[in-house]
Design a protein around this motif. Structure first.
Motif, PDB file in Angstrom:
ATOM      1  N   ASP A   1       0.834  -1.198   0.000  1.00 43.01           N
ATOM      2  CA  ASP A   1       0.000   0.000   0.000  1.00 43.01           C
ATOM      3  C   ASP A   1       0.873   1.255   0.000  1.00 43.01           C
ATOM      4  OD1 ASP A   1      -2.314  -1.506  -0.001  1.00 43.01           O
ATOM      5  OD2 ASP A   1      -2.645  -1.318   2.161  1.00 43.01           O
ATOM      6  N   ASP A   2       1.999   1.181   0.703  1.00 39.56           N
ATOM      7  CA  ASP A   2       2.915   2.320   0.738  1.00 39.56           C
ATOM      8  C   ASP A   2       3.497   2.612  -0.646  1.00 39.56           C
ATOM      9  OD1 ASP A   2       2.519   2.742   3.443  1.00 39.56           O
ATOM     10  OD2 ASP A   2       4.329   1.653   4.046  1.00 39.56           O
ATOM     11  N   ASP A   3       3.795   1.554  -1.409  1.00 35.27           N
ATOM     12  CA  ASP A   3       4.300   1.742  -2.778  1.00 35.27           C
ATOM     13  C   ASP A   3       3.272   2.450  -3.643  1.00 35.27           C
ATOM     14  OD1 ASP A   3       6.723   0.368  -2.267  1.00 35.27           O
ATOM     15  OD2 ASP A   3       5.824  -1.562  -2.829  1.00 35.27           O
ATOM     16  N   MET A   4       2.014   2.013  -3.538  1.00 36.00           N
ATOM     17  CA  MET A   4       0.955   2.618  -4.345  1.00 36.00           C
ATOM     18  C   MET A   4       0.691   4.054  -3.913  1.00 36.00           C
ATOM     19  SD  MET A   4      -1.711  -0.478  -5.036  1.00 36.00           S
ATOM     20  CE  MET A   4      -1.581  -1.306  -3.468  1.00 36.00           C
ATOM     21  N   ARG A   5       0.737   4.318  -2.614  1.00 31.17           N
ATOM     22  CA  ARG A   5       0.520   5.680  -2.131  1.00 31.17           C
ATOM     23  C   ARG A   5       1.663   6.597  -2.550  1.00 31.17           C
ATOM     24  NH1 ARG A   5       0.716   9.804   0.930  1.00 31.17           N
ATOM     25  NH2 ARG A   5      -1.121  10.750   1.832  1.00 31.17           N
ATOM     26  N   ALA A   6       2.886   6.094  -2.514  1.00 31.38           N
ATOM     27  CA  ALA A   6       4.039   6.901  -2.925  1.00 31.38           C
ATOM     28  C   ALA A   6       3.930   7.285  -4.398  1.00 31.38           C
ATOM     29  CB  ALA A   6       5.340   6.154  -2.662  1.00 31.38           C
ATOM     30  N   ALA A   7       3.518   6.340  -5.232  1.00 33.92           N
ATOM     31  CA  ALA A   7       3.343   6.634  -6.654  1.00 33.92           C
ATOM     32  C   ALA A   7       2.213   7.648  -6.848  1.00 33.92           C
ATOM     33  CB  ALA A   7       3.047   5.347  -7.425  1.00 33.92           C
ATOM     34  N   ALA A   8       1.128   7.478  -6.109  1.00 31.93           N
ATOM     35  CA  ALA A   8      -0.001   8.406  -6.208  1.00 31.93           C
ATOM     36  C   ALA A   8       0.406   9.803  -5.757  1.00 31.93           C
ATOM     37  CB  ALA A   8      -1.173   7.907  -5.363  1.00 31.93           C
ATOM     38  N   LEU A   9       1.146   9.882  -4.676  1.00 35.01           N
ATOM     39  CA  LEU A   9       1.612  11.171  -4.168  1.00 35.01           C
ATOM     40  C   LEU A   9       2.497  11.865  -5.198  1.00 35.01           C
ATOM     41  CD1 LEU A   9       1.893  13.242  -1.891  1.00 35.01           C
ATOM     42  CD2 LEU A   9       3.736  11.825  -0.953  1.00 35.01           C
ATOM     43  N   GLN A  10       3.404  11.125  -5.798  1.00 33.49           N
ATOM     44  CA  GLN A  10       4.288  11.705  -6.800  1.00 33.49           C
ATOM     45  C   GLN A  10       3.498  12.208  -8.001  1.00 33.49           C
ATOM     46  OE1 GLN A  10       7.477   9.143  -7.974  1.00 33.49           O
ATOM     47  NE2 GLN A  10       8.592  10.778  -8.993  1.00 33.49           N
ATOM     48  N   TYR A  11       2.511  11.434  -8.418  1.00 36.59           N
ATOM     49  CA  TYR A  11       1.674  11.828  -9.551  1.00 36.59           C
ATOM     50  C   TYR A  11       0.904  13.124  -9.234  1.00 36.59           C
ATOM     51  CZ  TYR A  11      -2.042  11.794 -13.002  1.00 36.59           C
ATOM     52  OH  TYR A  11      -2.922  12.169 -13.991  1.00 36.59           O
ATOM     53  N   VAL A  12       0.267  13.172  -8.076  1.00 34.69           N
ATOM     54  CA  VAL A  12      -0.520  14.351  -7.702  1.00 34.69           C
ATOM     55  C   VAL A  12       0.387  15.574  -7.541  1.00 34.69           C
ATOM     56  CG1 VAL A  12      -2.019  15.355  -5.918  1.00 34.69           C
ATOM     57  CG2 VAL A  12      -2.403  13.017  -6.709  1.00 34.69           C
ATOM     58  N   ARG A  13       1.578  15.377  -6.996  1.00 35.08           N
ATOM     59  CA  ARG A  13       2.527  16.493  -6.904  1.00 35.08           C
ATOM     60  C   ARG A  13       2.869  17.039  -8.281  1.00 35.08           C
ATOM     61  NH1 ARG A  13       6.831  14.036  -2.508  1.00 35.08           N
ATOM     62  NH2 ARG A  13       5.738  14.764  -0.652  1.00 35.08           N
ATOM     63  N   LYS A  14       3.109  16.138  -9.216  1.00 39.21           N
ATOM     64  CA  LYS A  14       3.478  16.557 -10.565  1.00 39.21           C
ATOM     65  C   LYS A  14       2.330  17.289 -11.249  1.00 39.21           C
ATOM     66  CE  LYS A  14       6.292  16.426 -14.115  1.00 39.21           C
ATOM     67  NZ  LYS A  14       7.648  16.938 -14.086  1.00 39.21           N
TER      68      LYS A  14
ATOM     69  N   ALA B   1      -4.389   6.511  -5.506  1.00 38.45           N
ATOM     70  CA  ALA B   1      -3.908   5.269  -4.910  1.00 38.45           C
ATOM     71  C   ALA B   1      -4.950   4.164  -5.056  1.00 38.45           C
ATOM     72  CB  ALA B   1      -3.555   5.478  -3.441  1.00 38.45           C
ATOM     73  N   ALA B   2      -6.216   4.484  -4.850  1.00 37.89           N
ATOM     74  CA  ALA B   2      -7.290   3.491  -5.007  1.00 37.89           C
ATOM     75  C   ALA B   2      -7.403   3.044  -6.459  1.00 37.89           C
ATOM     76  CB  ALA B   2      -8.617   4.069  -4.522  1.00 37.89           C
ATOM     77  N   ALA B   3      -7.294   3.978  -7.393  1.00 38.45           N
ATOM     78  CA  ALA B   3      -7.347   3.622  -8.815  1.00 38.45           C
ATOM     79  C   ALA B   3      -6.162   2.740  -9.190  1.00 38.45           C
ATOM     80  CB  ALA B   3      -7.367   4.882  -9.678  1.00 38.45           C
ATOM     81  N   THR B   4      -5.003   3.012  -8.599  1.00 35.61           N
ATOM     82  CA  THR B   4      -3.812   2.204  -8.847  1.00 35.61           C
ATOM     83  C   THR B   4      -4.024   0.784  -8.348  1.00 35.61           C
ATOM     84  OG1 THR B   4      -2.400   4.152  -8.697  1.00 35.61           O
ATOM     85  CG2 THR B   4      -1.335   2.015  -8.384  1.00 35.61           C
ATOM     86  N   GLU B   5      -4.576   0.662  -7.168  1.00 42.30           N
ATOM     87  CA  GLU B   5      -4.850  -0.665  -6.605  1.00 42.30           C
ATOM     88  C   GLU B   5      -5.848  -1.427  -7.484  1.00 42.30           C
ATOM     89  OE1 GLU B   5      -5.984  -2.784  -2.367  1.00 42.30           O
ATOM     90  OE2 GLU B   5      -6.288  -0.617  -2.597  1.00 42.30           O
ATOM     91  N   ASP B   6      -6.896  -0.756  -7.937  1.00 39.47           N
ATOM     92  CA  ASP B   6      -7.886  -1.387  -8.818  1.00 39.47           C
ATOM     93  C   ASP B   6      -7.222  -1.853 -10.110  1.00 39.47           C
ATOM     94  OD1 ASP B   6      -9.906  -0.917  -7.014  1.00 39.47           O
ATOM     95  OD2 ASP B   6     -10.708   0.832  -8.088  1.00 39.47           O
ATOM     96  N   LEU B   7      -6.398  -0.994 -10.690  1.00 38.09           N
ATOM     97  CA  LEU B   7      -5.719  -1.349 -11.931  1.00 38.09           C
ATOM     98  C   LEU B   7      -4.819  -2.568 -11.743  1.00 38.09           C
ATOM     99  CD1 LEU B   7      -4.774  -0.820 -14.852  1.00 38.09           C
ATOM    100  CD2 LEU B   7      -3.061   0.715 -13.879  1.00 38.09           C
TER     101      LEU B   7
END
Length: 68
Positions: free
Chosen positions: A18-31, A54-60
């Motif tokens: 979950d931390d990996d997915m949240r980190a990717a989501a955070l980076q995306y939203v920052r960008k 992060a939820a969309a990433t998990e679903d994907l």
């Protein structure tokens, strides 16, 4: 865009947390937002976007079929 986000699906990553997915989501939203850390009046919208991405990433990732 977001060249530093690592690939989170096999064979590139076997165990995705979950931390990996949240980190990717955070980076995306920052960008996308242009904010590393949003001002207080934007914090709720920023955090909500991170959670949604992060939820969309998990679903994907749970829906992908990776052929070996």
């Amino acid at each position: 865009m977001c060249r530093n986000i690592k690939t989170l699906r096999p064979p590139y990553a076997e165990a995705v947390t979950d931390d990996d997915m949240r980190a990717a989501a955070l980076q995306y939203v920052r960008k996308v937002s242009g904010f590393r850390k949003p001002a207080a009046h934007n914090a709720e919208a920023f955090d909500k976007a991170v959670e949604r991405v992060a939820a969309a990433t998990e679903d994907l990732l749970s829906s992908l079929v990776v052929r070996s």
